[in-house]
Design a protein around this motif. Sequence first.
Motif, PDB file in Angstrom:
ATOM      1  N   GLU A  91       0.830  -1.209   0.000  1.00  0.00           N
ATOM      2  CA  GLU A  91       0.000   0.000   0.000  1.00  0.00           C
ATOM      3  C   GLU A  91       0.856   1.247   0.000  1.00  0.00           C
ATOM      4  OE1 GLU A  91      -2.299  -0.680   3.475  1.00  0.00           O
ATOM      5  OE2 GLU A  91      -3.807  -1.946   2.464  1.00  0.00           O
TER       6      GLU A  91
ATOM      7  N   GLN B 196       4.380   6.891  -1.268  1.00  0.00           N
ATOM      8  CA  GLN B 196       4.823   7.476  -0.014  1.00  0.00           C
ATOM      9  C   GLN B 196       6.087   6.755   0.462  1.00  0.00           C
ATOM     10  OE1 GLN B 196       3.368  10.133   1.511  1.00  0.00           O
ATOM     11  NE2 GLN B 196       1.992  10.237  -0.265  1.00  0.00           N
TER      12      GLN B 196
ATOM     13  N   SER C 207       1.032   4.153  -3.087  1.00  0.00           N
ATOM     14  CA  SER C 207       0.716   5.558  -2.813  1.00  0.00           C
ATOM     15  C   SER C 207       1.907   6.481  -3.017  1.00  0.00           C
ATOM     16  CB  SER C 207       0.199   5.696  -1.370  1.00  0.00           C
ATOM     17  OG  SER C 207       1.217   5.344  -0.439  1.00  0.00           O
TER      18      SER C 207
END
Length: 460
Positions: A144, A150, A148
């Motif tokens: 995840e 990130q 994203s």
Amino acid sequence: MPMLLPYVPRMGPLIILFGISLSIVISVSYIYSVQVGSGLSVVARNALDAESFAGRIPHECVDPYKIPGYMYTAEGKEETRWIPFYPSFFDLPDLPETEYPHPEDRGDILLDNRTVDDAILNTAPVPWFRMLQQYYNYLKRVNETNESSQPEPELTESDEFIRDHMSWVKNRRILLMGDSLDRNQLQYLCEDLGLQFVEEGGKHLTKQTTAYCHVPHVNITFVQWHIAGMYTYRPDWWWMPMKVVSFEDRYKEIFEPVSMPRVIGASGSGPDLILLQSGLWDQVAFLSGAHNQRMQALPEEERTRFVIGRPKEPLTIDQLRFVSKRFIKFVEFMKDVFGDNVPMMYRSLTVRKEGKDEDAGILSIDRMLRSLVTTRFDMEIFDWSRLAYGAVHEYKDFIHFTRGRMSLLFSDMLLHYLFRASGGVEVEGVVKKWPQEVTVNNLKANWNMCHDYLVDTTNR
């Protein structure tokens, strides 16, 4: 699902192992130790150096699930553990209550503290399913984060431990060939991971066809093939909505075309572990056939439908001979399909919630198959049913278990044997050797290291 911390290789107070009849000498050393969020210690250390367990089995080859033990059930079902009665248990210090004569000022002997000291709990088998839960959650978070764009979050010590030591479970396939008991256990495993449990069967789709649970990111798939007993054809009186009964026809028409890609996997390898059994459906088939014969002798208006009841008679010796001969062909058939490299275990048969003489038939089959698989096929026994015996509060009906303590134990056991097939070694709750990338797929060689010590009928 909350993150569960691994108990595995943590180390409580050292347990003194002296005074055993063969004077086992103990040497304990630490490999590494990290602390996790709850304050629990995660430790892996060298296992006991003693050469044998009870003078017969090397410590590295002791199967904790074959040893008599204690079913530890805490308030949270996730804490369920099987605690074997190792010699170390009997060498623990005396309790004050054992003092004789009993001091008058001490009060009654109650011993009602339901907690278990770490010195005892740490000898329980590694809770591998909880480790898998953590590993899946860790990989899911990483994925995840990458999607994203990130920056990856800073890893906790627990994450680092999981990342560094659980990769052996990746890209695995486990096949369960059995009945609704196996399907239920697979469904519970899937639900405990928060994943979708899928039943499939092509044009023959019923609950009694195939099912699977795929764990993404880890790429481990658990598959169940429903075996409809050892009958060679589908009689007119068959009580279930299925057209294909014999395992030969079920393989040809259902298992191979519908489910084989999930069993083999994209890598072309697999399965890595097989559990198989038959018995409950054989018993019911014999009862249904006998009922049908009785009904044919009655006027049509007096005939009744067959209802799965609770027989109180053992099977005839010829019925056991029939099952044995067909089961031999069943095992040989599956060996021809998958080869000899895959560890194959007999999943022992469960009994009813309220058994006694009502279980005579199923116990007759189970005892016969225990003898058959160990003597004819040199096969080990996945004996979850023996450990779950008497857990009446864990049933959801007269024969099936609910999702709970016993299902978590089943999942732990399944991964325990996969760990061993992958080259791992666990001794008294401690990981002595982790699977290595260069040997993780040498299933037969890994399995055979201890196999000769573990082929045991373990009569019921």
